[in-house]
Design an enzyme around this catalytic site. Structure first.
Site, PDB file in Angstrom:
ATOM      1  N   CYS A 315       0.631  -1.318  -0.073  1.00 27.57           N
ATOM      2  CA  CYS A 315       0.074   0.081  -0.074  1.00 27.57           C
ATOM      3  C   CYS A 315       0.863   1.348   0.082  1.00 27.57           C
ATOM      4  CB  CYS A 315      -0.989  -0.129   1.149  1.00 27.57           C
ATOM      5  SG  CYS A 315      -2.410  -1.106   0.658  1.00 27.57           S
ATOM      6  N   HIS A 399      -3.887  -5.180   0.247  1.00 25.21           N
ATOM      7  CA  HIS A 399      -3.654  -5.917   1.960  1.00 25.21           C
ATOM      8  C   HIS A 399      -3.476  -7.605   1.749  1.00 25.21           C
ATOM      9  CE1 HIS A 399      -3.694  -2.614   4.465  1.00 25.21           C
ATOM     10  NE2 HIS A 399      -4.382  -2.000   3.610  1.00 25.21           N
ATOM     11  N   GLU A 401      -2.635  -9.549   3.678  1.00 26.41           N
ATOM     12  CA  GLU A 401      -2.865 -10.187   5.042  1.00 26.41           C
ATOM     13  C   GLU A 401      -4.062 -10.837   5.326  1.00 26.41           C
ATOM     14  OE1 GLU A 401      -4.211  -6.345   6.082  1.00 26.41           O
ATOM     15  OE2 GLU A 401      -2.531  -7.024   4.746  1.00 26.41           O
TER      16      GLU A 401
END
Length: 427
Positions: A315, A399, A401
């Site tokens: 990001c 993202h 994760e």
């Protein structure tokens, strides 16, 4: 205020039997006499059983949205963005990348699972406020430790509901992100709030320094075994990763730790020379809020590290890498915020559903020769990932994760491990 009271009286109750019935039935008959009287209500004794509008959202375009408040009280200014995620409002609340912004949830019903203290992505909430259509009046989740309203109140965060979030979303999509003011203070006029919105700007403001850690620390927590979903490709070899905290989410660190990394987290202003002295196997440039052009010191840090050690940008880290490589970034019309953005991996051809939260993007046409665009957002064609093999660089604009989801891009952490392993073997 005058109200009408009704009196009911029973007159001459009697019993009779219905005629011409083979099975006579006894009935009780009564006459009702109604009368009305006008009385003066005592203030405070005849309150409505529902909450009335006590808050306003005033946008810089002059529109005023009446709403009901929950959480804290007061007045706050911020940039309004909409998030299309269906779940995960607690992860959104604690994502430091939302610093300086009001988050409007397009999912109409928020709060039914309450909050718990395992799903937080940072130690505090950094966003300016929460805007929703309907707040749940009850919670129904076994992990719930607190209601959403109490959670916001304790953290001094404003929330509003019973506002037309669909209409505001359409306005943001048409006109772009707008600065707004949330207020529960009746003493402030609409004109005052409008002036506040028009005199505040988020562009060019360093928001990273307010969310970054102040001192280095070691991160040791892995993904909880209850939520672990990917054990493949791990050989037990440990790699030392230094993570720059530009507003890092806890689950980015947990995923790296779950892949066998030893992690040192450092502040956003930590000198590159100090990082290189530690001789790490890799460096992570994390997510974070705001305009990458507002933090030239971070861009210079990235430049000093490139080519000396494998790096992974996520990001904000992706945008800083783009600038450090000589590229340009630009502010998007209304950004990407949500857990359902389709991205094509140009190397594999696979389409991933991704979680995104950013208002800025890298212009791929401005990048130098040799830099490869690896991922593309299928909604608007914007750059969603980069690689520069010559300098062992990889990055994603979203993202990986998967907190709260989806999990399609978790493989990126494994790719970073492979990159560090390759460089270590060739050293």
């Amino acid at each position: 205020m005058a109200t009408a009271a009704f009196n009911l009286a029973l007159i001459n109750p009697s019993t009779f039997i219905l005629p011409k019935s083979p099975n006579p039935t006894k009935l009780r008959v009564c006459t009702l006499r109604c009368s009305s009287a006008t009385t003066n209500a005592v203030p405070g004794l005849s309150e409505r059983p529902w909450k009335t509008s006590d808050a306003r959202l005033v946008l810089e375009d002059g529109s005023i949205w009446r709403a009901k408040s929950f959480g804290a009280s007061g007045t706050q200014v911020g940039e309004v963005v909409f998030n299309t995620s269906l779940t995960g409002y607690q992860e959104i609340l604690t994502d430091p990348s939302y610093a300086g912004q009001f988050v409007l949830m397009t999912n109409p019903h928020i709060g039914n699972t309450g909050v718990n203290f395992d799903d937080e992505e940072s130690k505090q909430c950094f966003l300016g406020g929460l805007v929703i259509r309907s707040i749940s009046i009850s919670t129904s989740n076994w992990r719930c430790a607190e209601t959403l309203g109490d959670y916001l109140a304790e953290r001094k965060l404003l929330g509003i509901y019973d506002v037309d979030t669909r209409a505001i979303t359409r306005r943001l999509r048409q006109d772009g992100s707008l600065v707004g003011v949330l207020s529960t203070e009746e003493s402030k006029t609409d004109e005052e709030l409008l002036e506040m919105s028009r005199s505040w700007d988020i562009v060019g403001v360093d928001l990273i320094s307010g969310v970054s850690c102040k001192e280095p620390y070691e991160w040791v927590d892995k993904t909880n075994s209850e939520w672990e979903f990917n054990y493949s490709g791990r050989d037990g070899e440990a790699f030392h990763v230094v993570a720059y905290d530009f507003g890092i989410k806890h689950n980015i660190l947990r995923r790296l730790a779950s892949h066998g990394c030893k992690i040192t987290v450092v502040p956003s202003t930590w000198p590159a020379s100090e990082i290189l002295k530690r001789k790490p196997d890799g460096v992570l440039f994390s997510n974070g809020p705001g305009d990458p052009s507002a933090v030239p010191y971070a861009v210079e840090t990235v430049k000093e590290i490139l080519g000396k050690v494998p790096v992974f940008g996520i990001c904000m880290g992706h945008q800083l890498l783009g600038q450090a490589l000589g590229g340009k970034t630009f502010k998007m019309k209304f950004g990407h915020h949500g857990g359902n953005h389709p991205v094509r991996n140009l190397r594999s051809g696979h389409v991933e559903i991704s979680a995104q939260n950013h208002n800025y993007a890298v212009d791929p046409a401005s990048l130098p020769e040799g830099v490869e665009v690896t991922h593309v957002n299928l909604n608007d064609g914007s750059c969603a990932g980069l690689a520069y093999p010559a300098q062992n660089i990889m990055s994603l604009q979203y993202h990986p994760e998967a907190s709260p989801g989806p999990r399609d891009s978790d493989y990126a952490f494994g790719e970073f491990i492979k990159l560090m392993k390759k460089v270590k073997l060739n050293a």
